[in-house]
Structures are given as C-alpha cells and as structure tokens.
Scaffold this active site. Structure first.
Site, PDB file in Angstrom:
ATOM      1  CG  ASP A  87      93.415 -99.509 -46.232  1.00 48.97           C
ATOM      2  OD1 ASP A  87      93.492-100.552 -46.927  1.00 48.97           O
ATOM      3  OD2 ASP A  87      93.376 -99.522 -44.992  1.00 48.97           O
TER       4      ASP A  87
ATOM      5  CB  SER B  65      96.906-102.630 -38.644  1.00 47.40           C
ATOM      6  OG  SER B  65      97.720-102.587 -39.807  1.00 47.40           O
TER       7      SER B  65
ATOM      8  CG  HIS C  27      94.600-102.135 -42.955  1.00 53.84           C
ATOM      9  ND1 HIS C  27      94.294-100.789 -42.914  1.00 53.84           N
ATOM     10  CD2 HIS C  27      95.605-102.323 -42.069  1.00 53.84           C
ATOM     11  CE1 HIS C  27      95.072-100.184 -42.032  1.00 53.84           C
ATOM     12  NE2 HIS C  27      95.876-101.092 -41.505  1.00 53.84           N
TER      13      HIS C  27
END
Length: 328
Positions: A278, A80, A281
């Site tokens: 979060d 990601s 990321h």
C-alpha cells in the site's frame, strides 16, 4: 545408714549426668519455627506471582511465565505505523512473528482493561480496534533495550496508538489524549517508572496543507501537555520522522518533526525503511528495524533518563536475604 547415703548419692549423680546430656528431643523455639514458616510462605507467594501464567492473571495467553509488575514503562502512541501493520495485506494479518518480536518473560503489556499481561504480537490488539493490526516496533524495541541494558528490569509496554488519526485528534481533552494519560497513570501505579514516550504519527497530516503548516505547533503543544498531565516535565520523547505519507505535504510535516525544538525530544528518521504494497505501512522487517532504532535512540539518552524504580530489585532480593539471615 551408710548404705542409704551411698544410694542417695548415686541417684543424685545419675540425675546430674542426665541433665548434662544433650536432649535431642527438645522442641525448636517458637521464634525459629515462626521465622521458618514465614520464609517458606513468602517464597511460595513470590514464586506464584513471578511465574504465574497469563491466564491466571487475566493475561492474553501464550504460556510464558512472567513477572506480575514492570519496573520500566514505555508509552506507545501515534497512528497506524506505531499500532503495527507489518504483515497485514488486504486487512488480513499473515500471523508471522519474527524472532525479534517473540514473547519474553521480561516484557509485559498493559491490556485494554488496564491489567499487566505477557506481551505478544499483535501488541495493539484490542487498542487499535478499527483496523487489522499486525507487527509494530514495540516488541523489537523492548528486546533491543533489554539486550543492551538488562538493568532496566522488567519492561512494561503501554500501547495507545490508533490508525488514521490526525494530530489534532490527540489534543488535550479528546478521547485519544484522555486514554493515553489514563493508561499512563495506570501503568505507573505500583512504583514503575515511565521511561519514555514513543511517538509515530503524521501521515494523516500530509493530506491538507493547513494541517501540515500547523503540525509543529500542535505537536509541541501535545508533548508539553503529556509531560504536564503525567507530572513528568523531563519525560524523554522519541518520535519517528515520517517514511510514508497519505498526501503531498510530507516535506512540511517532516520539517516540523525535525524542528520541534523541545528539550529531551529525539527524532528517529524512518525514511528509507521499506513500505508494503500500500506504500503507506511499514513491512514486518522494517518494523523490526525501526524498533531497534528506537531502542538505540533511547539508550543513547542514558544520562537524561529517569531513575528506574527499585521496587523490582527489592522484590527479587527479599526472599534470598531473609532466608540467608541468621536466626536470632
């Protein structure tokens, strides 16, 4: 009789004088006309190819004129944080594109359909299809490299990352690996040079101790397979050492990344870059900084880099050389 001879002599003199005068109504030679027409046609066609809009060539819009083929190609793979989550909160991207990531006439993207198009954020749109994508390091990397080394010519970015993937999912024969090789081969058609693989992955492998222990051997195998299957045994690989984790075994994975012990592999440490809400990321600002770090790392490897294809240089010089050449 004398009068008639004088008249004939006068006529002959007039004919000779007419022949000696330049004739401004002569038609140009067929060779001159053919070469002139050919030069004009080449100039028109190359101009269309160079400045066509993305919509005309199957692009992603944006209205940025661009070259139709890159000379230098970079593969972007991992999970990601390579795919880009900058600006994404609660699965919604805020749409902000920083100046370092704006579209450029000299940066292309290989689309999901294997078509070169003007690159723009989100770079992994249509590639990492299971999550919302935002800003990643790719565009910032490309601008950094071009600013410091314009001689690389047009850059082609090949997004291949997929969020939440374990290193074992990138093994030879799997979907992600097969897609990476297929997209890499497609990008190299037409004379472009694959300059490097940019790799940022490993957060998922911090969850399980067994995965963390096997990470180094799996990573080495993956790098070797990519080089073998792309037939680039010295392909430069620039990987990112983890800044965040999904589980408790980040130290084991980071240690494996720093000790992969393969030639032409460089590790850029993302530790210290800011993560989003979060805690997993990277933020948009961090992604821009990471792209710049990757660009600097690549440029530091100048003596080890592959030679850039000369196809783009021939492309640009052909018309000017033809038009300036004397007609014969």
């Amino acid at each position: 009789m004398a009068l008639r001879n004088t008249t004939l002599a006068s006529v002959d003199l007039e004919r000779q004088a007419a022949k000696s005068k330049p004739n401004y109504h002569l038609k140009p030679s067929s060779t001159f006309v053919a070469k002139a027409m050919f030069a004009i046609l080449c100039f028109f066609l190359l101009g269309c190819a160079r400045f066509a809009k993305p919509a005309d060539l199957g692009g992603n819009g944006g209205g940025v004129p661009y070259f139709s083929q890159p000379g230098s190609v970079f593969l972007l793979a991992g999970q990601s944080n390579m795919a880009g989550r900058g600006g994404v909160v609660n699965d919604v991207w805020d749409g902000y594109v920083p100046p370092e990531c704006q579209p450029s006439a000299t940066v292309l993207r290989l689309s999901p359909g294997l078509i070169w198009e003007a690159a723009k954020e989100p770079l992994h749109l249509g590639i990492d299809i299971n999550k919302t994508v935002g800003i990643g390091p790719g565009m910032s990397f490309a601008h950094t490299v071009l600013t410091k080394d314009p001689g690389l010519g047009v850059i082609g970015l090949v997004p291949c990352a997929a969020g939440g993937t374990n290193i074992s999912e990138w093994g030879r024969g799997g979907h992600l690996y097969t897609r990476l090789i297929r997209r890499g081969e497609a990008a190299a058609r037409g004379g472009a040079t694959i300059q490097a693989l940019l790799w940022y992955q490993g957060e998922t492998d911090t969850v399980n101790l067994e995965d963390a222990k096997k990470y180094r051997s799996r990573l080495r195998r993956f790098f070797n397979h990519v080089r073998t299957d792309l037939e680039l045994p010295t392909l430069p690989i620039i990987q990112v050492a983890l800044a965040t984790q999904q589980g408790p075994y980040i130290d084991e994975v980071r240690d494996a990344q720093f000790h992969v012990d393969l030639p032409n592999v460089k590790t850029v440490d993302a530790k210290g870059l800011q993560a989003g809400p979060d805690y997993l990321h990277l933020t948009t600002a961090s992604q821009v900084q990471l792209g710049q770090m990757l660009g600097d790392a690549f440029l530091e490897r100048m003596p080890l880099r592959l030679q850039t294809s000369s196809a783009s240089r021939r492309h640009h010089s052909f018309v000017s050389g033809f038009l300036c050449r004397p007609f014969r």
